[in-house]
Design a protein around this motif. Structure first.
Motif, PDB file in Angstrom:
ATOM      1  N   HIS A 247       0.841  -1.210   0.000  1.00 21.06           N
ATOM      2  CA  HIS A 247       0.000   0.000   0.000  1.00 21.06           C
ATOM      3  C   HIS A 247       0.871   1.252   0.000  1.00 21.06           C
ATOM      4  O   HIS A 247       0.598   2.215  -0.748  1.00 21.06           O
ATOM      5  N   HIS A 250       2.729   1.605  -3.558  1.00 18.15           N
ATOM      6  CA  HIS A 250       1.913   1.920  -4.731  1.00 18.15           C
ATOM      7  C   HIS A 250       1.039   3.153  -4.543  1.00 18.15           C
ATOM      8  O   HIS A 250       0.771   3.863  -5.532  1.00 18.15           O
ATOM      9  N   ASP A 251       0.567   3.438  -3.298  1.00 13.79           N
ATOM     10  CA  ASP A 251      -0.403   4.521  -3.117  1.00 13.79           C
ATOM     11  C   ASP A 251       0.179   5.754  -2.441  1.00 13.79           C
ATOM     12  O   ASP A 251      -0.364   6.859  -2.595  1.00 13.79           O
TER      13      ASP A 251
END
Length: 834
Positions: A247, A250-251
């Motif tokens: 998480h 990627h975010d």
């Protein structure tokens, strides 16, 4: 085997607030108390903590640390100074510095906690003990907390007792509900923070904490720690994903500045990402309905969002206020005094705590929220702070804990909201070069309404909780006030039960009137504390109406209602004045009234004065004199001077009762002597009048047809004037048989007639004593059973005697008494004529 130790104060929890309070109380009270406070600081583990939050102390917290004398803890850690925040939103960035002269401090949390514990351990009379607190110890009768039960790993259970127990055991406190009872709120989990340590990172703005506002995710905070380490905190709005690293990769990382990405990715490969929940808990007022003998402090009492790093600032400010208030407490076992301190502390902490609580929750909601309205508000706030220091100083001063003003927070929040709406109409929208045209205004008005709704939603999410908490607190205060009023009206019902054996000695309960007088420090007769007075009080208490009230004026002239039983009842048993008490009754009353003077908080010097005064009376040479007048004079002197002393309290010409004034004592004896002689004079005159009345009833009466005429006292006077003799059985009474006292005599004299048959011969000691012996002699008992005796004619007529008495008032008898009694007997006009 259970071991125990006793202290003045127990502090459970050695995080931030616990050691700071122990050090503050020990140092602030060391030179103020006769005996220094004994404080025990109990902590489950004294090893170095390892946490990912509470590593940034706002400028307000630094100021509080200096006030507590703990600023050296920061120097020992090599903490890093931060000048403010560098806020990033997309490609834009602004600097919002703290007000000039103020800096925040960043450090390793574990090292900071260890430094605080070390300073507490070095404070006077503070014991730092590693043990796990398992429960609270309460008094069985009063339910007051008097200590804690603990256990050590592999050791025996222990008990620690203290007058006051402070619970600073953190956000997961297991004693919160036991202390607060029916809590209006339970701690609510608001989300998580994920954290990791990154090395060799270059911040976009050195010496500033970086805050990045991201899309679809919470804000990210990065700041420098000692030893070239950097703390990265990531707000997780929802339940953390199963694969937290993925998480973040990627975010989160793609939205960060390029200078931060590579070091963070490297740290994700080599270190573990840790997460910790954060909670929100409004504060609850303590000292009223909360558990007696203990209170909560720190995160166990109040929590907020960690985004603004205000938790330690609030805790240290609480310690500053609380230690100043508690430093003046002499007896920590007096819960009423502690309760008053806690209520005052609640109101004094509110400006800072309320400001930081609301700001942290509002800013976290604003920067982590999604939707068009919140995007408009974020952009408006970003532009508002970017206008310069004059616009950012006040909000940053509030967030830093420098300014404690909820009203200033409200004003700035409103200004940001209005500016956001104005910017919506006046500033170009993203992707446009020009400001909106007029035809776009209707749609913008709709968006503005959405912004207004977002502001209300943002405010209502936490401000409403604060307001609701205040309403709940007001309700609890009303219930507590009603409970106290109920306890005040029914003291007997709520009086604490004392588990002691029935006393063998009788309980002394004086009349309520006497109790009221002593409470007011007024004069009270000793009679109320004699055996008879106590018996009268017991009888009157059984028939008194407990709810009856009467209005009486106080010493300052203000009228107030008092129980009717505390007012002197004119129909009650008569009160014996002090001068008429016997010495036995005096000895009964004096020790008892001294006891009640102390019970009603009379000043010690006044109590000692009465003790010395009454001891002086007991040891005076007249106390055991054979002359009863001298013994009675001491009691009269006591009554007169004690009453006079109460009347002159507060006046310029006051005095002490301890030393007996011999002149006044002699005057008291003279008063008693004159009173006794006056009574003897009256008795002698009444005896003479009675003798004449008896002789008059037996005189021969003139014979008239069918009637018997009674001789009156004037007729008796005429008979006496004619010097005739009359028969009374076998006794003869003549005018000269009763002689009133002449000048220099002390009693009525009788002589025996030669023709007397009933009376015996005159004895040698029947003559009146002469000189000084006559003056002190007691009068003979004269009754009508003894026959009237012949006496020599008076040397002076009664009129001359009365005149002589008026000119010489110091003689034993008083002329006005003679004259009054002769007139009452009807003899002044007849018998005393020359």
């Amino acid at each position: 085997m259970l071991s125990s130790s006793s202290y003045d104060i127990l502090i459970v929890g050695a995080g931030v607030a616990g050691p700071a309070l122990a050090h503050a109380l020990a140092t602030k009270t060391y030179n103020k108390r006769n005996t220094p406070l004994r404080i025990a600081l109990l902590e489950r583990s004294l090893s170095k903590p390892d946490r990912i939050i509470a590593e940034l102390l706002q400028p307000g917290g630094v100021t509080a640390l200096k006030e507590l004398g703990l600023e050296s803890c920061l120097g020992e850690l090599g903490s890093v100074s931060l000048l403010g925040y560098h806020v990033l939103r997309g490609e834009q960035g602004i600097c919002t510095p703290f007000p000039e002269g103020h800096t925040a401090q960043a450090f390793d949390n574990g090292a900071f906690i260890m430094a605080l514990r070390d300073r507490a351990r070095r404070a006077p009379n503070v014991d730092v003990i590693e043990t796990t607190v398992t429960g609270l110890i309460e008094n069985k009768d009063t339910s007051r907390v008097i200590g804690v039960r603990t256990s050590k790993a592999g050791g025996q259970p222990e008990s620690y007792f203290a007058n006051l127990v402070v619970l600073a055991d953190g956000s997961l406190s297991k004693f919160r509900s036991a202390v607060l009872g029916n809590m209006p709120y339970e701690p609510s989990q608001e989300g998580y923070f994920a954290g990791l340590i990154v090395k060799d990172l270059k911040l976009p703005m050195p010496e500033y904490a970086t805050m990045a506002i991201l899309k679809g995710a919470g804000p990210v905070i990065v700041f420098e720690l000692p030893n070239n380490e950097y703390r990265v905190l990531i707000e997780l709005k929802q339940q953390p994903p199963l694969d937290l690293k993925e998480h973040i990769i990627h975010d989160i990382v793609p939205q960060l500045p390029s200078s931060l990405r590579v070091p963070i990715l490297n740290a994700l490969e080599t270190s573990r990402v840790r997460r910790v929940p954060h909670y929100y808990l409004p504060p609850t007022k303590q000292g009223g309905s909360s558990k007696a003998g203990t209170f909560l402090l720190g995160d166990s009492l109040n929590m907020r969002h960690p985004l603004t790093a205000g938790g330690m600032t609030v805790a240290l400010n609480d310690v500053v206020i609380l230690s100043d208030l508690l430093a003046h407490i002499e007896n920590f076992g007096n819960w009423d005094e502690i309760s008053a301190v806690l209520r005052k502390w609640h109101h004094m902490r509110k400006p800072l705590a309320y400001t930081i609580n609301v700001m942290s929750m509002s800013w976290a909601g604003l920067f982590a929220a999604d939707g068009e309205a919140f995007n408009i508000m974020q952009e408006g706030a970003f532009k508002f702070f970017g206008k310069g220091a004059e616009y950012s100083n006040e909000p940053m001063s509030l967030a830093a804990g420098i300014t404690h003003s909820p009203s200033l927070l409200a004003r700035n929040s409103l200004a940001i909201a209005i500016y956001s709406i104005w910017a919506l109409f006046a500033h170009p929208r993203p992707g446009n070069k020009y400001a909106p045209q007029i035809y776009e205004y209707p749609l913008l008005f709709i968006k503005a309404l959405n912004v207004r709704g977002g502001v209300k939603l943002l405010a209502s999410s936490h401000l409403a909780e604060e307001e609701n908490e205040q309403r709940q607190q007001a309700l609890r205060d009303e219930e507590e006030a009603a409970r106290l009023e109920e306890r005040k009206k029914n003291k007997s019902k709520y009086a604490p039960l004392i588990r002691a054996k029935v006393p063998s000695d009788p309980t002394i309960i004086p009349a309520q009137y006497a109790t009221r007088r002593l409470k007011a420090g007024e004069y009270c007769e000793l009679h109320y504390f004699t055996n008879k007075g106590l018996d009268d009080a017991k009888a009157s208490s059984l028939i008194a109406e407990p709810d009856a009230l009467v209005m009486l004026p106080s010493s300052d002239g203000i009228h107030s209602w008092v129980p009717a039983a505390a007012v002197k009842d004119p129909k009650a048993a008569p009160v014996t004045k002090d001068e008429h008490l016997s010495w036995e009754e005096f000895n009964e009353a004096a020790p008892r009234i001294i006891l009640f003077m102390k019970m009603h908080d009379w000043p010690e010097d006044r109590v000692q004065m009465h003790i010395h005064f009454w001891n002086a009376l007991q040891s005076h040479r007249w106390r055991h004199a054979p002359d009863s007048l001298k013994q009675r004079a001491l009691l009269l002197y006591q009554s007169q001077q004690r009453h006079r002393w109460h009347l002159t309290i507060g006046m310029v010409h006051g005095w002490s009762l301890e030393e007996i004034n011999q002149d006044l004592l002699l005057e008291a004896r003279e008063d008693l002597f004159n009173e006794q002689r006056e009574k003897q004079t009256v008795a002698a005159i009444k005896q003479a009048a009675a003798a004449f009345a008896v002789s008059n009833t037996e005189l021969p009466r003139p014979q008239q047809a069918g009637t018997a005429q009674k001789r009156s006292l004037p007729a008796m006077g005429e008979a006496m004037g004619s010097n005739k003799k009359f028969a009374l059985g076998e006794t003869r009474i003549e005018r000269s048989s009763v002689q009133l006292p002449a000048h220099g005599t002390d009693s009525t004299r009788y002589s025996q007639s030669e023709s007397t048959k009933v009376c015996g011969p005159k004895t040698a000691n029947s003559s009146a004593p002469r000189g000084r012996e006559r003056r002190d002699a007691q009068p003979r008992n004269m009754t009508l059973d003894i026959c009237a005796q012949d006496v020599e004619p008076p040397h002076m007529a009664p009129r001359d005697v009365l005149g002589h008495r008026k000119q010489n008032p110091l003689t034993p008898y008083r002329a006005e008494v003679w004259e009054r009694e002769l007139k009452r007997a009807g003899l002044s006009d007849r018998c005393l004529l020359r």
